[in-house]
Design an enzyme around this catalytic site. Structure first.
Site, PDB file in Angstrom:
ATOM      1  N   GLU A  26      10.597  -2.581  12.670  1.00  0.00           N
ATOM      2  CA  GLU A  26      10.424  -1.559  11.638  1.00  0.00           C
ATOM      3  C   GLU A  26       9.312  -0.605  12.064  1.00  0.00           C
ATOM      4  O   GLU A  26       8.157  -1.007  12.189  1.00  0.00           O
ATOM      5  CB  GLU A  26      10.083  -2.236  10.314  1.00  0.00           C
ATOM      6  CG  GLU A  26      10.228  -1.353   9.100  1.00  0.00           C
ATOM      7  CD  GLU A  26      10.075  -2.145   7.809  1.00  0.00           C
ATOM      8  OE1 GLU A  26      10.559  -1.664   6.774  1.00  0.00           O
ATOM      9  OE2 GLU A  26       9.456  -3.229   7.832  1.00  0.00           O
ATOM     10  N   GLY A  80       6.341  -6.770   0.746  1.00  0.00           N
ATOM     11  CA  GLY A  80       5.554  -6.675   1.966  1.00  0.00           C
ATOM     12  C   GLY A  80       6.362  -7.123   3.164  1.00  0.00           C
ATOM     13  O   GLY A  80       7.599  -7.108   3.140  1.00  0.00           O
ATOM     14  N   SER A  81       5.690  -7.550   4.187  1.00  0.00           N
ATOM     15  CA  SER A  81       6.361  -7.892   5.439  1.00  0.00           C
ATOM     16  C   SER A  81       7.076  -9.232   5.355  1.00  0.00           C
ATOM     17  O   SER A  81       6.697 -10.117   4.573  1.00  0.00           O
ATOM     18  CB  SER A  81       5.340  -7.932   6.576  1.00  0.00           C
ATOM     19  OG  SER A  81       4.515  -9.080   6.464  1.00  0.00           O
ATOM     20  N   LYS A 125      -2.424  -8.636  -7.404  1.00  0.00           N
ATOM     21  CA  LYS A 125      -3.230  -8.423  -6.198  1.00  0.00           C
ATOM     22  C   LYS A 125      -2.732  -7.147  -5.530  1.00  0.00           C
ATOM     23  O   LYS A 125      -1.701  -7.144  -4.867  1.00  0.00           O
ATOM     24  CB  LYS A 125      -3.076  -9.622  -5.248  1.00  0.00           C
ATOM     25  CG  LYS A 125      -3.532  -9.386  -3.798  1.00  0.00           C
ATOM     26  CD  LYS A 125      -4.996  -9.016  -3.684  1.00  0.00           C
ATOM     27  CE  LYS A 125      -5.393  -8.838  -2.212  1.00  0.00           C
ATOM     28  NZ  LYS A 125      -4.860  -7.589  -1.609  1.00  0.00           N
ATOM     29  N   PRO A 126      -3.446  -6.000  -5.730  1.00  0.00           N
ATOM     30  CA  PRO A 126      -3.023  -4.762  -5.079  1.00  0.00           C
ATOM     31  C   PRO A 126      -3.417  -4.764  -3.612  1.00  0.00           C
ATOM     32  O   PRO A 126      -4.281  -5.531  -3.184  1.00  0.00           O
ATOM     33  CB  PRO A 126      -3.775  -3.683  -5.859  1.00  0.00           C
ATOM     34  CG  PRO A 126      -5.024  -4.369  -6.322  1.00  0.00           C
ATOM     35  CD  PRO A 126      -4.648  -5.813  -6.561  1.00  0.00           C
ATOM     36  N   ARG A 129      10.767  10.354   3.757  1.00  0.00           N
ATOM     37  CA  ARG A 129      10.147  10.026   2.481  1.00  0.00           C
ATOM     38  C   ARG A 129       8.932   9.146   2.752  1.00  0.00           C
ATOM     39  O   ARG A 129       8.987   8.196   3.522  1.00  0.00           O
ATOM     40  CB  ARG A 129      11.145   9.292   1.582  1.00  0.00           C
ATOM     41  CG  ARG A 129      10.607   8.992   0.196  1.00  0.00           C
ATOM     42  CD  ARG A 129      11.574   8.155  -0.594  1.00  0.00           C
ATOM     43  NE  ARG A 129      11.080   7.861  -1.928  1.00  0.00           N
ATOM     44  CZ  ARG A 129      11.457   6.807  -2.657  1.00  0.00           C
ATOM     45  NH1 ARG A 129      12.346   5.971  -2.175  1.00  0.00           N
ATOM     46  NH2 ARG A 129      10.957   6.609  -3.849  1.00  0.00           N
ATOM     47  N   TRP A 136       0.800  -1.225   0.000  1.00  0.00           N
ATOM     48  CA  TRP A 136       0.000   0.000   0.000  1.00  0.00           C
ATOM     49  C   TRP A 136       0.832   1.275   0.000  1.00  0.00           C
ATOM     50  O   TRP A 136       0.333   2.342  -0.331  1.00  0.00           O
ATOM     51  CB  TRP A 136      -0.932   0.035   1.218  1.00  0.00           C
ATOM     52  CG  TRP A 136      -0.249  -0.198   2.547  1.00  0.00           C
ATOM     53  CD1 TRP A 136      -0.181  -1.366   3.235  1.00  0.00           C
ATOM     54  CD2 TRP A 136       0.468   0.765   3.338  1.00  0.00           C
ATOM     55  NE1 TRP A 136       0.521  -1.202   4.409  1.00  0.00           N
ATOM     56  CE2 TRP A 136       0.928   0.095   4.494  1.00  0.00           C
ATOM     57  CE3 TRP A 136       0.759   2.122   3.191  1.00  0.00           C
ATOM     58  CZ2 TRP A 136       1.680   0.740   5.493  1.00  0.00           C
ATOM     59  CZ3 TRP A 136       1.492   2.761   4.174  1.00  0.00           C
ATOM     60  CH2 TRP A 136       1.950   2.079   5.313  1.00  0.00           C
ATOM     61  N   CYS A 184      10.079   0.753   3.313  1.00  0.00           N
ATOM     62  CA  CYS A 184      10.976  -0.314   3.752  1.00  0.00           C
ATOM     63  C   CYS A 184      12.436   0.138   3.734  1.00  0.00           C
ATOM     64  O   CYS A 184      13.271  -0.453   4.418  1.00  0.00           O
ATOM     65  CB  CYS A 184      10.799  -1.546   2.868  1.00  0.00           C
ATOM     66  SG  CYS A 184      11.035  -1.214   1.112  1.00  0.00           S
ATOM     67  N   SER A 195      16.800   4.525  -4.286  1.00  0.00           N
ATOM     68  CA  SER A 195      15.905   3.950  -5.299  1.00  0.00           C
ATOM     69  C   SER A 195      16.168   4.566  -6.666  1.00  0.00           C
ATOM     70  O   SER A 195      16.235   5.782  -6.817  1.00  0.00           O
ATOM     71  CB  SER A 195      14.446   4.178  -4.898  1.00  0.00           C
ATOM     72  OG  SER A 195      14.165   3.563  -3.655  1.00  0.00           O
ATOM     73  N   GLU A 246      10.720  -8.887  -1.741  1.00  0.00           N
ATOM     74  CA  GLU A 246      11.264  -7.636  -1.193  1.00  0.00           C
ATOM     75  C   GLU A 246      10.509  -7.409   0.104  1.00  0.00           C
ATOM     76  O   GLU A 246       9.353  -7.000   0.112  1.00  0.00           O
ATOM     77  CB  GLU A 246      11.071  -6.495  -2.187  1.00  0.00           C
ATOM     78  CG  GLU A 246      11.906  -5.277  -1.864  1.00  0.00           C
ATOM     79  CD  GLU A 246      11.116  -4.216  -1.127  1.00  0.00           C
ATOM     80  OE1 GLU A 246      11.328  -4.090   0.101  1.00  0.00           O
ATOM     81  OE2 GLU A 246      10.307  -3.525  -1.760  1.00  0.00           O
TER      82      GLU A 246
END
Length: 486
Positions: free
Chosen positions: A388, A235-236, A181-182, A285, A157, A291, A448, A257
């Protein structure tokens, strides 16, 4: 366009086989504005039957898409890059409304996201193989690379456009079809992207988008189908481990990732102005919901007080507000759950002896705002140094020697990114190579880049996205042995 026009224009159904359609049972779910705590719209809630239909569409399109000339695939991505660039303001406003980041940050993400389409439009025609002579001279070896096949792409997200294009771009370039799958919290940007890619000429069935309130309801039917050959997940770490298990029976290829716990190292020979600028970039940011956000600030003891003072002044001066307001630098966190986690971690640190030099509490009023925070004197046992934080909080600790700094920085299960600030080139190389991470920023708080390989080691995952390496994740290597007659 106005906010309402932007929302109304976005398709809110599932996108399967080139057609917009409702969910199998007609169910929908709400998408909210985290800056106001209000409902934006409702989106079709994908079911297991819908996920299976998306697989059939992707499988059905795979052969013809793989046979499409690389130049044609690249040109579709190039047109999509141009459309994203031309519509940057509208896409940015949509992202701000559903995710919360400021319009300045959203515009930057649109530019960054679009660049993946441009980069991989150029990579599509550079999928190389080779032709070699056998060492014994009796034959030849032909090595080719071909698309891995239908893929499941799961996006987070926090960067709803960039994490999509970073996966979709190389898949399209390589000749793979996709089921996307968003994230439930931010599906609108991906739905808008699917509409844009269709306009750019992407054939039906190549990209299929299934939003859902239940990730397992989508991933289960998809990953148990042996025709789906790859998973890419951002994601996690906790969820990543479960997905690895789901991929095991069919031995699907994976790119993961996952979480991070980035250390931001500042040595006493660093340019403090540069270091503080880098700290604000690396920490703030995306409101800290990243992450690659700096999670631990390790500062050499002799400059720690001055660094903390300067960072406190900068963080205290950041304007907080709804992302659509002018001059806003800090938007809301994505929901109340995320704000609650940040509050919990800060509270734990303060209870153990840390002190907030600015911020340290949620903001009053509508939306899920948390004040930009700097924590000094953070003890080693504080949870915030191990977990995190995913929010606008900068915990500062100190070190005395280079060896101590590296030991502390590497003392985590994660290994996504680290940051090093020093004017000593030898030290920059030593520490940069010594950090057990997939990426290192030297005197910069931003790593990035579409043309660079993004990814981590250890519990931060495996595989790379972006750069020359990114397209390789969507390709299989095939070897043909040719025996020559005498």
């Amino acid at each position: 366009m106005s906010e309402r026009e932007i929302i109304e224009r976005v398709p809110k159904q599932l996108f399967i086989g080139g057609t917009w359609r409702g969910s199998d049972d007609g169910s929908v779910f709400g998408v909210d504005d985290p800056g106001r705590g209000s409902r934006l719209c409702e989106v079709a809630d994908g079911q297991g039957v819908d996920a299976k239909a998306a697989v059939e569409a992707a499988v059905g399109a795979q052969d013809s898409w793989a046979a499409t000339p690389p130049r044609e695939r690249g040109e579709i991505l190039r047109r999509a890059w141009r459309l994203m660039t031309d519509r940057a303001d509208d896409l940015a406003l949509l992202m701000t409304l559903e995710m919360g980041k400021s319009l300045t940050e959203s515009r930057a993400e649109v530019t960054y996201a679009a660049e993946y389409f441009r980069w991989f439009s150029e990579e599509a025609v550079r999928i190389d193989g080779n032709y070699k002579r056998n060492p014994d001279g009796g034959g030849r070896m032909v090595v080719t690379r071909r698309p891995v096949g239908p893929c499941l792409l799961i996006t987070p997200w926090n960067f709803p456009l960039a994490m999509g294009t970073r996966k979709i771009g190389p898949a399209v370039a390589a000749g793979c079809t996709m089921i996307v799958k968003p994230a439930q919290l931010t599906p609108l940007s991906m739905l808008a992207l699917a509409d844009l890619l269709t306009e750019a000429g992407l054939p039906g069935g190549v990209l299929n988008v299934v939003p859902s309130t239940s990730a397992s309801r989508v991933t289960g039917p998809v990953l148990t189908d042996p025709r789906v050959r790859k998973l890419s997940f951002t994601g996690s770490t906790e969820v990543g481990r479960k997905l690895v298990e789901q991929c095991a029976p069919n031995l699907q290829r994976m790119s993961m990732e996952l979480g991070g716990n980035a250390a931001f190292l500042v040595f006493d020979d660093a340019d403090l102005d540069v270091a503080v600028d880098g700290a604000v970039t690396a920490k703030m940011r995306n409101n800290g919901e990243s992450c690659v956000a700096a999670n631990r600030f390790l500062v050499q003891s002799s400059i720690a007080e001055e660094f903390t003072r300067r960072l406190t002044d900068r963080m205290a001066g950041l304007r907080m507000g709804h992302g659509t307001e002018s001059d806003v630098a800090v938007g809301p966190l994505v929901n109340e759950g995320q704000r609650g986690k940040v509050s919990e971690l800060v509270g734990d640190a303060v209870e153990r002896g840390a002190r907030a030099t600015t911020g340290g509490s949620p903001a009053e009023g509508d939306g899920y705002f948390y004040r930009p925070t700097v924590l000094a004197d953070v003890p080693e046992d504080a949870r915030i140094l191990r977990e995190e934080v995913f929010g606008p909080v900068a915990p500062v600790t100190t070190f005395d020697t280079e060896e101590e700094a590296l030991s502390e920085a590497n003392g985590t299960e994660y290994g996504l990114v680290g940051y090093v600030f020093t004017r000593d080139l030898d030290r920059a190389v030593r520490v940069g190579e010594g950090l057990d991470t997939g990426m290192v920023g030297v005197n910069t708080g931003l790593v990035s880049n579409a043309s660079a390989p993004f990814g981590g080691v250890k519990a931060s995952g495996f595989g790379r996205e972006g750069g020359d390496e990114g397209i390789g994740e969507y390709l299989e290597t095939k070897y043909l042995a040719l025996t020559l007659r005498s």
